[in-house]
Design an enzyme around this catalytic site. Structure first.
Site, short mmCIF file in Angstrom:
data_model
loop_
_atom_site.label_atom_id
_atom_site.label_comp_id
_atom_site.label_asym_id
_atom_site.label_seq_id
_atom_site.Cartn_x
_atom_site.Cartn_y
_atom_site.Cartn_z
N LYS A 68 38.59 -20.06 127.85
CA LYS A 68 37.50 -20.61 126.78
C LYS A 68 38.96 -20.56 125.32
O LYS A 68 38.96 -19.69 124.85
CB LYS A 68 36.62 -19.79 126.44
N GLU A 107 42.61 -6.99 122.87
CA GLU A 107 43.44 -6.97 122.32
C GLU A 107 42.35 -7.32 121.14
O GLU A 107 41.95 -8.76 120.32
CB GLU A 107 44.36 -8.06 122.30
P1 NAP Z 1 37.15 -14.47 117.15
O1 NAP Z 1 36.31 -14.63 116.20
O2 NAP Z 1 36.79 -12.72 117.77
O3 NAP Z 1 37.19 -15.48 117.90
C1 NAP Z 1 38.21 -15.21 119.06
C2 NAP Z 1 37.77 -16.08 120.56
O4 NAP Z 1 36.55 -15.65 120.84
C3 NAP Z 1 37.89 -17.08 119.28
O5 NAP Z 1 37.58 -18.22 121.05
C4 NAP Z 1 35.95 -17.12 119.93
O6 NAP Z 1 35.53 -19.02 119.53
C5 NAP Z 1 35.40 -16.47 120.77
N1 NAP Z 1 34.46 -15.53 120.35
C6 NAP Z 1 33.37 -15.77 119.30
N2 NAP Z 1 32.55 -15.44 119.10
C7 NAP Z 1 32.51 -15.44 121.21
C8 NAP Z 1 31.17 -14.96 121.99
N3 NAP Z 1 30.27 -14.66 121.02
N4 NAP Z 1 31.39 -14.93 122.90
C9 NAP Z 1 32.39 -15.51 123.57
N5 NAP Z 1 33.49 -15.77 123.04
C10 NAP Z 1 33.81 -15.37 121.56
O7 NAP Z 1 38.64 -14.13 116.03
P2 NAP Z 1 39.81 -15.01 115.18
O8 NAP Z 1 38.77 -15.19 114.15
O9 NAP Z 1 39.50 -16.81 115.96
O10 NAP Z 1 41.19 -14.22 115.52
C11 NAP Z 1 40.87 -13.43 114.84
C12 NAP Z 1 41.35 -12.28 114.92
O11 NAP Z 1 41.90 -12.05 116.09
C13 NAP Z 1 41.67 -11.04 114.12
O12 NAP Z 1 41.07 -10.28 114.26
C14 NAP Z 1 42.64 -10.64 114.47
O13 NAP Z 1 43.57 -9.09 114.38
C15 NAP Z 1 42.85 -10.94 115.59
N6 NAP Z 1 43.80 -10.94 117.41
C16 NAP Z 1 44.36 -9.72 117.70
C17 NAP Z 1 45.25 -10.01 118.45
C18 NAP Z 1 46.17 -8.26 119.07
O14 NAP Z 1 46.69 -8.98 120.25
N7 NAP Z 1 45.35 -6.99 119.00
C19 NAP Z 1 45.92 -10.91 118.89
C20 NAP Z 1 45.97 -11.93 117.58
C21 NAP Z 1 44.75 -11.91 116.94
P3 NAP Z 1 35.31 -19.67 118.87
O15 NAP Z 1 36.37 -20.35 118.51
O16 NAP Z 1 34.70 -20.61 119.53
O17 NAP Z 1 34.83 -18.76 117.58
#
Ligand code: NAP
Length: 475
Positions: free
Chosen positions: A170, A245
């Site tokens: 996804k 992650e």
């Molecule tokens: P996010 O809102 O958590 O979204 C990440 C993924 O999860 C997206 O595909 C999102 O879908 C999906 N998602 C959201 N709600 C969900 C749910 N209830 N059930 C299942 N999937 C769900 O994070 P983001 O804002 O896109 O990304 C930024 C974050 O990622 C930051 O905190 C960053 O630090 C972190 N990050 C961490 C790493 C690491 O390796 N540790 C690497 C890169 C980024 P949608 O897009 O459709 O909402």
């Protein structure tokens, strides 16, 4: 390009016909539409994966490795096309998109090799023949963020396939095209249908369907800590394996002995990649007081010289932030810091390149920042550098560890005692010493504390997709 879901051998639209728009964050132009799928499309993808698993798990690791290597070659050959898709939907400069595709491709040979090398072991027990085997965990799911849509996917897909697992993917709503193009290319390169499947749409229905289906044995997630917690709660019923992650809040410590040229080089490399929308990007700069003023002056100067614009234009260093929410967060953090006594060394405003959206905050360096400020405990995820001076190593490490997160941390020093201290005490899963780019495919990548658990990269990533089985025989 065909933007339909990839389910086994089929390309399927959303059953109810709903679609989501993918917009170029630099211009708000419509790039494409993708299916807004739900539980039924997800169930079909799990069906396809479960059926493919019965063959893929039996393919010898060396043959799986061949497929992965062919896929890696295909990614390199098709780099320009993939890079332009990535830049269009995500905004980053083309040079960074090309680098992301190379980085993504580098996970395939590493996983392929690890898949071949992780062997059965024997434990010496008198009177018994005890074998310890590794079996693929089965159907897995990959949920990926928008900031590195191809790299984050390759990190999950490569070890899963090498281990003999299959996957339902996804991708993030804002950047689904890169994931679709990546999987499409993999299938063309010889990955059997059903081994990788893609379902696009809003996260709730797809995520819940993945959590509810007991055939899904593992979810590998990259994204926010909040969604990570949600998956952990939701996965409890099926005792789901998880790799999480999550968000970071990396400190960068510039010690008293640091070479200033090096410190600026590390800071610029680590901070401004993807306009600061990088989970391992430094969020707090701790600089020894003797170096502080010179560091700030040079960082402010280098940051001001970065060029903002559309990612597909030559000479652009910083693309747009992904959306208006991301931009608002940057300015909230700057305003909050200023209200609590910080000062601006450079930036603080918007760049507003003509004809583009207003998602281009100036690269900003803030002085006199500290623990009471939002930028010190929430990820800004933008081009903002909060700086603070310190007087001794003790204070620097204590300040650096004042965060619930523990993904990355950086230090600039050549002092062996300081390096050992950092390796022992810095609360981070990935530590760069004079190294602004510590993430490579052959080493473990992942966090501690609220940055999650599980490792990607090298054999560690493959081990996350294997179950250890003991077979004890009395001859
Ligand atoms: P996010 O809102 O958590 O979204 C990440 C993924 O999860 C997206 O595909 C999102 O879908 C999906 N998602 C959201 N709600 C969900 C749910 N209830 N059930 C299942 N999937 C769900 O994070 P983001 O804002 O896109 O990304 C930024 C974050 O990622 C930051 O905190 C960053 O630090 C972190 N990050 C961490 C790493 C690491 O390796 N540790 C690497 C890169 C980024 P949608 O897009 O459709 O909402």
């Amino acid at each position: 390009m065909n933007t339909a879901n990839i389910v086994g051998n089929d390309r399927i639209p959303a059953i109810e016909g709903r679609e989501l728009q993918v917009l170029d964050p630099a211009t708000d132009e419509l790039v494409a539409t993708v299916p807004d799928s739900g539980p039924e499309e997800t169930r079909r993808a799990i069906d396809a994966a479960a059926s493919a698993f019965e063959q893929w798990r039996l393919v010898p690791p060396s043959e799986r490795a061949e497929v992965l290597l062919t896929f890696a070659d295909a990614l390199k050959t098709d780099r320009e096309r993939l890079a332009s898709i990535l830049t269009r939907e995500q905004g980053k400069p083309l040079a960074e998109s090309r680098a992301e595709i190379d980085y993504a491709a580098s996970f395939l040979p590493v996983a392929a090799e690890a898949g071949v090398e992780i062997l059965e072991e024997r434990v010496d027990i008198p009177g018994k023949d005890v074998r310890v085997l590794q079996r693929p965990v089965g159907v897995t799911a990959a949920i990926t963020p928008w900031n590195f849509p191809i790299a984050m996917l390759a990190k999950k897909t490569a070890p899963a396939m090498a281990a003999g697992c299959v996957q339902v993917i996804k991708p993030a709503e804002q950047t689904p095209l890169s994931g679709i193009a990546f999987v499409e290319l993999g299938l063309e390169a010889g990955i059997p249908p059903g081994v990788l499947n893609v379902v696009t749409g809003t996260p709730g229905p797809i995520g819940d369907a993945l959590l509810a289906d007991s055939r899904v044995r593992k979810i590998s997630f990259t994204g926010s800590t909040e969604v990570g917690r949600h998956l952990m709660r939701g996965g409890a019923e099926n005792l789901l394996r998880l790799s999480l992650e999550l968000g970071g809040h990396a400190p960068m410590i510039v010690f008293e002995d640091a070479d200033l040229d090096r410190a600026i080089e590390v800071a610029m490399k680590a901070k401004f990649r993807n306009a600061g929308q990088t989970c391992i990007s430094p969020n707090r700069f701790l600089v020894h007081h003797r170096l502080h003023d010179a560091f700030v002056e040079r960082l402010a100067d280098a940051a001001s010289n970065l060029v903002s614009g559309r990612g597909d234009r030559d000479g652009v260093d910083l693309g747009p932030l992904i959306d208006d929410v991301a931009v608002a967060k940057v300015f909230d953090h700057i305003d909050d810091a200023l209200a609590r006594g910080a000062e601006i060394a450079s930036g603080g405003g918007r760049r507003n390149p003509p004809g583009l959206t207003d998602r281009f905050p100036e690269p900003t360096v803030l002085l006199n920042t500290g623990p009471g400020m939002r930028c010190w405990h929430e990820e800004t995820f933008g081009p903002v550098c909060p700086v603070r001076s310190f007087t001794d190593d003790e204070e620097a490490i204590e300040l650096a560890n004042r965060s619930d997160h523990g993904l990355a941390g950086y230090a600039v020093t050549d002092d062996p005692v300081r390096i050992e201290r950092i390796a022992r005490d810095l609360q981070a899963g990935i530590i760069g010493v004079n190294d602004g780019a510590p993430a490579v495919a052959s080493v473990p990548f992942g966090g501690i504390r609220h940055s999650g658990f599980g490792r990607e990269g090298g054999r560690w990533g493959v081990l996350e997709h294997l179950e250890t089985i003991t077979v004890s025989r009395i001859p």
